[in-house]
Write a protein that holds these residues in place. Structure first.
Motif, short mmCIF file in Angstrom:
data_model
loop_
_atom_site.label_atom_id
_atom_site.label_comp_id
_atom_site.label_asym_id
_atom_site.label_seq_id
_atom_site.Cartn_x
_atom_site.Cartn_y
_atom_site.Cartn_z
N GLY A 10 81.67 63.74 12.42
CA GLY A 10 81.32 64.39 11.17
C GLY A 10 80.73 65.77 11.33
N ALA A 11 80.41 66.17 12.55
CA ALA A 11 79.81 67.48 12.77
C ALA A 11 80.87 68.51 13.06
CB ALA A 11 78.83 67.40 13.95
N ALA A 12 80.66 69.73 12.53
CA ALA A 12 81.60 70.82 12.78
C ALA A 12 81.29 71.45 14.13
CB ALA A 12 81.49 71.86 11.66
N LEU A 13 82.31 71.88 14.82
CA LEU A 13 82.12 72.55 16.09
C LEU A 13 81.58 73.95 15.86
CD1 LEU A 13 85.42 71.59 17.96
CD2 LEU A 13 83.16 70.59 18.27
N THR A 14 80.80 74.43 16.80
CA THR A 14 80.29 75.79 16.72
C THR A 14 81.38 76.77 17.12
OG1 THR A 14 79.53 75.82 19.01
CG2 THR A 14 78.01 74.93 17.36
N HIS A 15 81.16 78.03 16.78
CA HIS A 15 82.13 79.07 17.15
C HIS A 15 82.30 79.12 18.66
CE1 HIS A 15 84.33 82.84 17.10
NE2 HIS A 15 83.47 83.33 17.97
N ARG A 16 81.22 78.92 19.40
CA ARG A 16 81.30 78.96 20.86
C ARG A 16 82.14 77.81 21.39
NH1 ARG A 16 76.08 79.32 24.98
NH2 ARG A 16 77.29 79.54 26.91
N GLN A 17 81.97 76.62 20.83
CA GLN A 17 82.77 75.48 21.25
C GLN A 17 84.25 75.69 20.93
OE1 GLN A 17 80.35 72.59 19.06
NE2 GLN A 17 80.01 71.47 20.97
N ILE A 18 84.51 76.21 19.72
CA ILE A 18 85.89 76.46 19.32
C ILE A 18 86.53 77.49 20.24
CG2 ILE A 18 87.34 77.42 17.49
CD1 ILE A 18 85.38 76.21 15.48
N THR A 19 85.79 78.56 20.55
CA THR A 19 86.32 79.60 21.43
C THR A 19 86.64 79.05 22.81
OG1 THR A 19 85.03 81.27 20.23
CG2 THR A 19 85.88 81.87 22.40
N ALA A 20 85.76 78.19 23.33
CA ALA A 20 86.01 77.59 24.65
C ALA A 20 87.28 76.75 24.63
CB ALA A 20 84.81 76.73 25.05
N ILE A 21 87.49 75.98 23.57
CA ILE A 21 88.70 75.16 23.47
C ILE A 21 89.93 76.05 23.36
CG2 ILE A 21 89.93 73.54 21.98
CD1 ILE A 21 87.24 72.27 21.31
N ILE A 22 89.82 77.12 22.57
CA ILE A 22 90.97 78.01 22.37
C ILE A 22 91.39 78.65 23.69
CG2 ILE A 22 91.59 80.24 21.37
CD1 ILE A 22 90.30 79.38 18.80
N VAL A 23 90.44 78.98 24.55
CA VAL A 23 90.79 79.56 25.85
C VAL A 23 91.71 78.61 26.62
CG1 VAL A 23 89.87 80.23 28.10
CG2 VAL A 23 88.74 81.01 26.02
N GLY A 24 91.36 77.34 26.63
CA GLY A 24 92.21 76.36 27.31
C GLY A 24 93.57 76.23 26.67
N LEU A 25 93.61 76.22 25.33
CA LEU A 25 94.88 76.11 24.63
C LEU A 25 95.77 77.33 24.88
CD1 LEU A 25 93.70 74.72 21.16
CD2 LEU A 25 94.43 73.45 23.19
N MET A 26 95.16 78.51 24.91
CA MET A 26 95.93 79.73 25.13
C MET A 26 96.53 79.75 26.53
SD MET A 26 93.45 82.53 23.24
CE MET A 26 94.41 83.94 23.79
N LEU A 27 95.81 79.23 27.50
CA LEU A 27 96.36 79.17 28.85
C LEU A 27 97.59 78.27 28.89
CD1 LEU A 27 93.09 78.87 30.98
CD2 LEU A 27 94.68 80.78 30.98
N GLY A 28 97.51 77.13 28.19
CA GLY A 28 98.66 76.25 28.14
C GLY A 28 99.84 76.87 27.43
N MET A 29 99.59 77.52 26.29
CA MET A 29 100.66 78.19 25.56
C MET A 29 101.26 79.32 26.37
SD MET A 29 99.26 78.45 21.66
CE MET A 29 100.66 79.47 21.25
#
Length: 593
Positions: A10-29
């Motif tokens: 139920g908790a929203a991720l922080t901008h820092r958490q989202i950015t960290a996840i996006i870095v991993g996703l961008m590497l895969g893409m």
């Protein structure tokens, strides 16, 4: 490193958490997007080294077929089992394919290993967008999706540069340079695996499931022959026996796929009920048509730069920088506006119009058009691309049930890939069918000029080379060795043939704009897909608890009534009035909680 543990429900991720996840996703893409452009640049060198020049198309076709087919399967399985294990699996399969491609000893092996690569690549792009849909509310999502467009654009520039560098190196560390085109994926992929495994820790509730294997097999039966004939039909002949057989088998497979999807209902690989939603139907159809015009046109630009302008693959990649800058800047602006206003429908329309106009301008570009003018049109095309792709995905993700986030995102990606495959096949077929006549016409026109005749007389060896070529461009390398005057008609003929293709692409793009005009605009949700699913699960649990309590109350009342009736049979006739009524509660209003 910051703690990136499992998200609190139920908790929203922080901008820092989202950015960290996006870095991993961008590497895969980045792995998937870069691989296609790198290999396309170096495939001729690879084919020559493996003595399989006439088989080189299969290395591309194998990758394309497997990556397209598994895209909807990744989406469905990720809805069932969660995004993280599927995304890690996709990266792992892609890296295994890359390792094997680098040790290929024949074109047959390379095609087989490229198929393995495609099995992984099919999940990298669609799952990345689905994960963003899970963790970021639609109202905020577009500003993050702009990062992915930057990956898409950057790979189109870096691919030719990296491919040209490795293909041009005879050996690197004692191994043929082209093999490093595949092995360079390994360190990048290893970093992606580590980052994704550490930061992508969001809650997932397993679902009861029945995997639609019949639908998956029918999809393979339908798409493999259709994609094969799309890639090979130009060489086979569209009316040849092999092409007709592929069409027939493909149509049968698609029919069986639709039957399987109908029988499996909500558990289908691609639930047909989703097409009853206007946003999903329009988004899928629009992605198919826009994909045809977009990827088909992008396949021709590098050829124009290399053949007409004489650029090397490396220089040609750098010359496409305006396209990337257009993509990145337009995606950033549109993402910011969508986040602030919540309005998204206008952007796919603007993007489609910009790309259609750019294609019309491309059709006016000739052999003597200044390069800066072509680059301006590239920037316009990139801007249209930057504001078109992501809002369509956003609209579909916002409209579907959060439980279907994966399959919906994968479906849009799937239709766009199908459109790109068909567009590339159709456009290249149109190009080569008219290329010989365009070149012959340009050569005949130039042959009447004194300059051309003088160049022939001054270069008799080149005149013999031209006579042997007979106006064909099956091998373009000889053009770079010709005198400028003798090479000019070939460049004119090629650009004239391209004009017809770009006009066709503009018409297709205009059709895509008409389809996207029907895209509805719904209020953007302020919850992420994960939050919406958790809320729905909590509501379902509360409703179940309420029904259980209601059933218990009814059951208690019924037992009390039975006991009262039994007592009434043996009770004395002078029992105080009202005792039976007080005990019998079976007709009272149920108690709800």
């Amino acid at each position: 490193m910051a703690n990136h543990g499992t998200q609190t429900p139920g908790a929203a991720l922080t901008h820092r958490q989202i950015t960290a996840i996006i870095v991993g996703l961008m590497l895969g893409m980045f792995l998937s997007a870069l691989d296609q452009t790198v290999v396309a640049t170096a495939i001729r060198t690879i084919a020559d080294d493996l003595d399989g020049f006439d088989l080189q198309a299969w290395a591309t076709t194998a990758f394309l077929i497997t990556s397209t087919i598994v895209t909807p399967l990744y989406g469905k399985l990720s809805d069932i089992f969660g995004r993280k294990p599927l995304f890690l699996t996709a990266i792992g399969i892609f890296l295994l394919g890359s390792l094997l491609c680098g040790i290929s000893s024949s074109m047959y092996e390379l095609a087989a290993f490229r198929a393995i690569q495609g099995l992984g690549a099919g999940g990298l792009m669609s799952l990345a967008f689905a994960i963003i849909g899970d963790i970021v509310p639609p109202r905020e999502r577009s500003k993050y999706q702009g990062y992915f467009m930057a990956v898409f654009g950057t790979s189109s520039v870096l691919g030719p540069v990296i491919g040209g560098f490795f293909a041009g190196a005879e050996t690197i560390l004692g191994t043929a340079g082209w093999r490093w085109i595949f092995w360079v994926n390994l360190p990048v992929g290893a970093v992606a695996l580590v980052v994704v495994s550490r930061v992508l820790n969001v809650a997932h509730t397993p679902r009861e499931h029945r995997i639609d294997w019949p639908g998956a097999l029918a999809l393979v039966l339908g798409l493999v022959p259709l994609l094969t004939v799309a890639e090979q039909g130009r060489d086979w002949g569209w009316g040849s026996g092999r092409s007709i057989a592929c069409f027939v088998v493909g149509i049968i497979g698609i029919g069986l796929f639709l039957l399987a999807e109908r029988l499996y209902g909500d558990e289908a690989l691609l639930p047909l009920r989703m097409f009853r939603g206007r946003t999903f139907a329009v988004g899928s159809a629009g992605s198919l048509i826009i994909g045809m015009g977009m990827f088909g046109a992008m396949a021709l630009l590098p050829q124009y730069l290399q053949i007409v302008k004489g650029s090397s693959p490396t220089v040609g990649g750098l010359q496409m920088l305006p396209l990337v800058l257009g993509i990145m800047s337009a995606a950033a602006v549109s993402g910011t506006v969508i986040t602030r206003t919540g309005r998204y429908r206008i952007f796919p329309l603007i993007g489609g119009v910009l790309m259609a106009v750019a294609l019309l301008l491309f059709s006016r570009i000739g052999a003597d058009t200044p390069l800066w003018s072509t680059m301006l049109v590239m920037a316009m095309f990139g801007a249209g691309l930057g504001v078109n792709m992501q809002p369509v995905i956003l609209a579909v993700q916002n409209a579907v049930d959060p439980r279907d986030m994966g399959v919906a995102t994968a479906a849009v990606t799937f239709f766009r890939q199908m459109g790109g495959t068909l567009g590339t096949a159709v456009f290249l077929s149109v190009l080569f069918s008219g290329l010989t006549s365009s070149i012959s016409s340009a050569v005949r026109s130039a042959a009447t000029t004194p300059e051309y005749r003088a160049a022939l007389a001054a270069h008799p060896d080149q005149a013999a080379s031209l006579q042997n070529s007979s106006g064909s461009l099956s091998d373009t390398s000889f053009i770079t060795h010709l005198d400028d005057t003798l090479a000019h008609p070939f460049k004119v003929g090629f650009s004239d043939a391209m004009s017809t293709v770009f006009l066709l692409a503009a018409v297709i793009m205009a059709l895509g704009v008409v389809i996207l005009w029907m895209l509805p605009e719904l209020p953007l949700r302020t919850q992420s897909g994960l939050q919406a699913r958790e809320e729905a699960a909590a509501d379902a649990a509360a409703t179940a608890a309420s029904h259980a309590a209601e059933t218990a109350v009814k059951a208690t009342g019924t037992l009390a009534g039975v006991a009262t009736a039994a007592a009434a049979e043996t009770a004395p006739t002078f029992a105080p009035p009202g005792v039976v009524e007080d005990l019998d509660t079976s007709d009272r209003e149920p108690v709800t909680q």
